[in-house]
Design a protein around this motif. Structure first.
Motif, PDB file in Angstrom:
ATOM      1  N   VAL A 123      -4.211   2.575  -3.821  1.00  0.00           N
ATOM      2  CA  VAL A 123      -4.850   1.535  -3.017  1.00  0.00           C
ATOM      3  C   VAL A 123      -6.313   1.906  -2.826  1.00  0.00           C
ATOM      4  O   VAL A 123      -6.626   3.026  -2.405  1.00  0.00           O
ATOM      5  N   THR A 124      -7.206   0.978  -3.125  1.00  0.00           N
ATOM      6  CA  THR A 124      -8.623   1.227  -2.860  1.00  0.00           C
ATOM      7  C   THR A 124      -8.945   0.786  -1.434  1.00  0.00           C
ATOM      8  O   THR A 124      -8.199   0.031  -0.808  1.00  0.00           O
ATOM      9  N   GLY A 125     -10.073   1.271  -0.917  1.00  0.00           N
ATOM     10  CA  GLY A 125     -10.488   0.865   0.422  1.00  0.00           C
ATOM     11  C   GLY A 125      -9.460   1.187   1.485  1.00  0.00           C
ATOM     12  O   GLY A 125      -9.253   0.428   2.441  1.00  0.00           O
ATOM     13  N   ALA A 126      -8.817   2.340   1.340  1.00  0.00           N
ATOM     14  CA  ALA A 126      -7.648   2.651   2.167  1.00  0.00           C
ATOM     15  C   ALA A 126      -7.969   3.107   3.581  1.00  0.00           C
ATOM     16  O   ALA A 126      -7.043   3.414   4.346  1.00  0.00           O
ATOM     17  N   THR A 127      -9.241   3.171   3.952  1.00  0.00           N
ATOM     18  CA  THR A 127      -9.583   3.479   5.342  1.00  0.00           C
ATOM     19  C   THR A 127     -10.126   2.251   6.060  1.00  0.00           C
ATOM     20  O   THR A 127     -10.527   2.341   7.217  1.00  0.00           O
ATOM     21  N   GLY A 128     -10.146   1.106   5.379  1.00  0.00           N
ATOM     22  CA  GLY A 128     -10.594  -0.128   6.003  1.00  0.00           C
ATOM     23  C   GLY A 128      -9.503  -0.755   6.847  1.00  0.00           C
ATOM     24  O   GLY A 128      -8.359  -0.288   6.894  1.00  0.00           O
ATOM     25  N   ARG A 129      -9.855  -1.841   7.497  1.00  0.00           N
ATOM     26  CA  ARG A 129      -8.923  -2.477   8.437  1.00  0.00           C
ATOM     27  C   ARG A 129      -7.644  -2.934   7.751  1.00  0.00           C
ATOM     28  O   ARG A 129      -6.545  -2.777   8.293  1.00  0.00           O
ATOM     29  N   LEU A 130      -7.763  -3.524   6.575  1.00  0.00           N
ATOM     30  CA  LEU A 130      -6.584  -3.974   5.848  1.00  0.00           C
ATOM     31  C   LEU A 130      -5.968  -2.851   5.036  1.00  0.00           C
ATOM     32  O   LEU A 130      -4.757  -2.619   5.084  1.00  0.00           O
ATOM     33  N   GLY A 131      -6.794  -2.123   4.278  1.00  0.00           N
ATOM     34  CA  GLY A 131      -6.285  -1.072   3.412  1.00  0.00           C
ATOM     35  C   GLY A 131      -5.490  -0.017   4.160  1.00  0.00           C
ATOM     36  O   GLY A 131      -4.444   0.446   3.683  1.00  0.00           O
ATOM     37  N   ALA A 132      -5.976   0.375   5.346  1.00  0.00           N
ATOM     38  CA  ALA A 132      -5.262   1.387   6.134  1.00  0.00           C
ATOM     39  C   ALA A 132      -3.881   0.901   6.530  1.00  0.00           C
ATOM     40  O   ALA A 132      -2.903   1.657   6.503  1.00  0.00           O
ATOM     41  N   ARG A 133      -3.788  -0.363   6.887  1.00  0.00           N
ATOM     42  CA  ARG A 133      -2.486  -0.933   7.266  1.00  0.00           C
ATOM     43  C   ARG A 133      -1.541  -0.986   6.063  1.00  0.00           C
ATOM     44  O   ARG A 133      -0.341  -0.749   6.200  1.00  0.00           O
ATOM     45  N   ILE A 134      -2.084  -1.322   4.902  1.00  0.00           N
ATOM     46  CA  ILE A 134      -1.244  -1.380   3.707  1.00  0.00           C
ATOM     47  C   ILE A 134      -0.656  -0.009   3.398  1.00  0.00           C
ATOM     48  O   ILE A 134       0.536   0.126   3.107  1.00  0.00           O
ATOM     49  N   VAL A 135      -1.489   1.022   3.474  1.00  0.00           N
ATOM     50  CA  VAL A 135      -1.002   2.377   3.194  1.00  0.00           C
ATOM     51  C   VAL A 135       0.067   2.777   4.209  1.00  0.00           C
ATOM     52  O   VAL A 135       1.091   3.373   3.846  1.00  0.00           O
ATOM     53  N   ASP A 136      -0.146   2.464   5.467  1.00  0.00           N
ATOM     54  CA  ASP A 136       0.868   2.784   6.484  1.00  0.00           C
ATOM     55  C   ASP A 136       2.203   2.120   6.164  1.00  0.00           C
ATOM     56  O   ASP A 136       3.265   2.743   6.294  1.00  0.00           O
ATOM     57  N   ARG A 137       2.152   0.861   5.732  1.00  0.00           N
ATOM     58  CA  ARG A 137       3.397   0.152   5.401  1.00  0.00           C
ATOM     59  C   ARG A 137       4.042   0.738   4.146  1.00  0.00           C
ATOM     60  O   ARG A 137       5.265   0.819   4.050  1.00  0.00           O
ATOM     61  N   LEU A 138       3.224   1.157   3.188  1.00  0.00           N
ATOM     62  CA  LEU A 138       3.769   1.793   1.987  1.00  0.00           C
ATOM     63  C   LEU A 138       4.507   3.078   2.338  1.00  0.00           C
ATOM     64  O   LEU A 138       5.584   3.366   1.799  1.00  0.00           O
TER      65      LEU A 138
ATOM     66  N   GLY B  72      -3.747   8.072 -13.425  1.00  0.00           N
ATOM     67  CA  GLY B  72      -2.307   8.215 -13.262  1.00  0.00           C
ATOM     68  C   GLY B  72      -1.629   7.084 -12.530  1.00  0.00           C
ATOM     69  O   GLY B  72      -0.462   7.198 -12.140  1.00  0.00           O
ATOM     70  N   ALA B  73      -2.325   5.958 -12.370  1.00  0.00           N
ATOM     71  CA  ALA B  73      -1.756   4.845 -11.608  1.00  0.00           C
ATOM     72  C   ALA B  73      -0.703   4.088 -12.403  1.00  0.00           C
ATOM     73  O   ALA B  73      -0.846   3.865 -13.604  1.00  0.00           O
ATOM     74  N   ASP B  74       0.349   3.690 -11.714  1.00  0.00           N
ATOM     75  CA  ASP B  74       1.311   2.742 -12.262  1.00  0.00           C
ATOM     76  C   ASP B  74       0.945   1.333 -11.796  1.00  0.00           C
ATOM     77  O   ASP B  74       1.013   0.370 -12.551  1.00  0.00           O
ATOM     78  N   GLN B  75       0.531   1.244 -10.533  1.00  0.00           N
ATOM     79  CA  GLN B  75       0.015   0.004  -9.970  1.00  0.00           C
ATOM     80  C   GLN B  75      -1.243   0.328  -9.175  1.00  0.00           C
ATOM     81  O   GLN B  75      -1.307   1.358  -8.494  1.00  0.00           O
ATOM     82  N   VAL B  76      -2.232  -0.559  -9.256  1.00  0.00           N
ATOM     83  CA  VAL B  76      -3.447  -0.415  -8.466  1.00  0.00           C
ATOM     84  C   VAL B  76      -3.647  -1.673  -7.636  1.00  0.00           C
ATOM     85  O   VAL B  76      -3.601  -2.788  -8.179  1.00  0.00           O
ATOM     86  N   LEU B  77      -3.846  -1.494  -6.336  1.00  0.00           N
ATOM     87  CA  LEU B  77      -4.213  -2.606  -5.469  1.00  0.00           C
ATOM     88  C   LEU B  77      -5.693  -2.469  -5.144  1.00  0.00           C
ATOM     89  O   LEU B  77      -6.097  -1.523  -4.459  1.00  0.00           O
ATOM     90  N   VAL B  78      -6.485  -3.402  -5.640  1.00  0.00           N
ATOM     91  CA  VAL B  78      -7.917  -3.415  -5.348  1.00  0.00           C
ATOM     92  C   VAL B  78      -8.133  -4.290  -4.117  1.00  0.00           C
ATOM     93  O   VAL B  78      -7.972  -5.512  -4.171  1.00  0.00           O
ATOM     94  N   VAL B  79      -8.453  -3.636  -3.005  1.00  0.00           N
ATOM     95  CA  VAL B  79      -8.744  -4.362  -1.773  1.00  0.00           C
ATOM     96  C   VAL B  79     -10.187  -4.848  -1.865  1.00  0.00           C
ATOM     97  O   VAL B  79     -11.105  -4.039  -2.030  1.00  0.00           O
ATOM     98  N   SER B  80     -10.387  -6.138  -1.768  1.00  0.00           N
ATOM     99  CA  SER B  80     -11.731  -6.686  -1.936  1.00  0.00           C
ATOM    100  C   SER B  80     -12.685  -6.080  -0.918  1.00  0.00           C
ATOM    101  O   SER B  80     -12.341  -5.945   0.258  1.00  0.00           O
ATOM    102  N   PRO B  81     -13.878  -5.683  -1.354  1.00  0.00           N
ATOM    103  CA  PRO B  81     -14.815  -4.997  -0.464  1.00  0.00           C
ATOM    104  C   PRO B  81     -15.405  -5.928   0.586  1.00  0.00           C
ATOM    105  O   PRO B  81     -15.541  -7.135   0.358  1.00  0.00           O
TER     106      PRO B  81
END
Length: 299
Positions: free
Chosen positions: A4-19, A65-74
């Motif tokens: 996940v890119t942008g993983a410390t942003g408001r949305l990205g951080a939440r996505i990582v937590d849910r993952l 090494g990614a199998d899936q990449v989520l690009v969080v729009s900047p």
């Protein structure tokens, strides 16, 4: 590995937590500009790598090494910089060898949108489709509803003044960040092979700012009046209040789009993905009021 890119942003951080509620930490990677801000993720076993969209080599390393990449729009308001950064992120995701690239888009994505990000997202979706097709990579564009967190920009001032002074608007299917993060995690982990652009991932009801003023009044017990302000007059007030002119013009696009009906969309897709009812906008408002109301009363 899911990255996940942008993983410390408001949305990205939440996505990582849910993952991390769904899969082992060592199967999750993040690409962030400042690795220090992701130290808590590294401590949990997440692979943390620096990945600035302006640095091709660094970004390639971050997505390795990614199998899936989520690009969080900047979160970039300048249209040219947004397009440049987004294309860099999407290019790197396709180059990574991932089998699928996902992108956080917007339900207003259209070349004719009145909202600049709507046009930008449409261009990014087309670019991803072209690049992914050329490399045999699956792609998914998650078309998010308008973030209900935007209420934070307007409600605190309305509590202080008793007036919600904004340009003319229209109904919007306001959507919670947490719901969208949960939906992204579901798509990434439940083998939901959504292809291309999704249906609108939006909240359950349509509200305009007159509705917002009414709900705030009900929840606080103090009247807040919806006052419609001419676009130019609102922009002048906003700039006089310290808002950069470019940001004020950017924000006006949201109102132009909503009164053109671009946000007047409801769809069950979000509820289907998360397996429950989507969060009502009034619930998000209640959360904002829990901290904004004490501040307004103190002042």
């Amino acid at each position: 590995m899911i990255i996940v890119t942008g993983a410390t942003g408001r949305l990205g951080a939440r996505i990582v937590d849910r993952l991390l509620e769904r899969v082992p930490a060592d199967t999750v990677g993040v690409s962030v500009r400042d690795v220090a801000k992701a130290a808590h993720l590294a401590e949990r076993g997440v692979r943390v790598r620096a990945g600035d969209f302006t640095d091709r080599a660094e970004l390639d390393h971050a997505l390795q090494g990614a199998d899936q990449v989520l690009v969080v729009s900047p979160s970039i308001r300048d249209p040219r910089e947004f397009v440049r950064a987004t294309r860099a992120g999407l290019d790197a995701a396709v180059r990574s060898g991932a089998r699928r690239v996902l992108y956080t888009s917007h339900q207003m994505a259209s070349p004719s949108s009145s909202f600049t990000p709507g046009r930008n997202h449409a261009e990014s979706e087309a670019y991803l489709a072209e690049r992914a097709s050329a490399h045999g990579v699956a792609w998914t564009s998650l078309r998010h509803g308008f973030y209900a967190g935007a209420f934070e920009l307007f409600v605190p001032a309305a509590l202080r003044s008793g007036e919600l002074r904004l340009p003319a608007d229209g109904p919007v299917s306001w959507t919670a960040h947490d719901d969208l993060a949960e939906a992204a995690a579901a798509v990434l982990t439940e083998h939901r092979e959504l292809s291309g652009a999704t249906s609108p991932l939006v909240g359950p009801e349509l509200l305009d700012f007159a509705d917002v003023a009414r709900i705030v009044s009900e929840q606080t017990g103090s009247p807040v009046e919806r006052v419609v302000v001419d676009d130019d007059a609102w922009k002048a007030e906003a700039v006089d209040g310290g808002m950069p002119e470019s940001v004020a013009e950017f924000t006006l696009g949201m109102f132009r789009a909503s009164r053109a009906g671009e946000n007047a969309v409801t769809d069950p897709a979000l509820q289907t993905l998360i397996g429950r009812a989507a969060t009502p906008a009034r619930t998000v408002l209640a959360g904002i009021l829990s901290w904004a109301l004490p501040v307004s009363r103190h002042r």
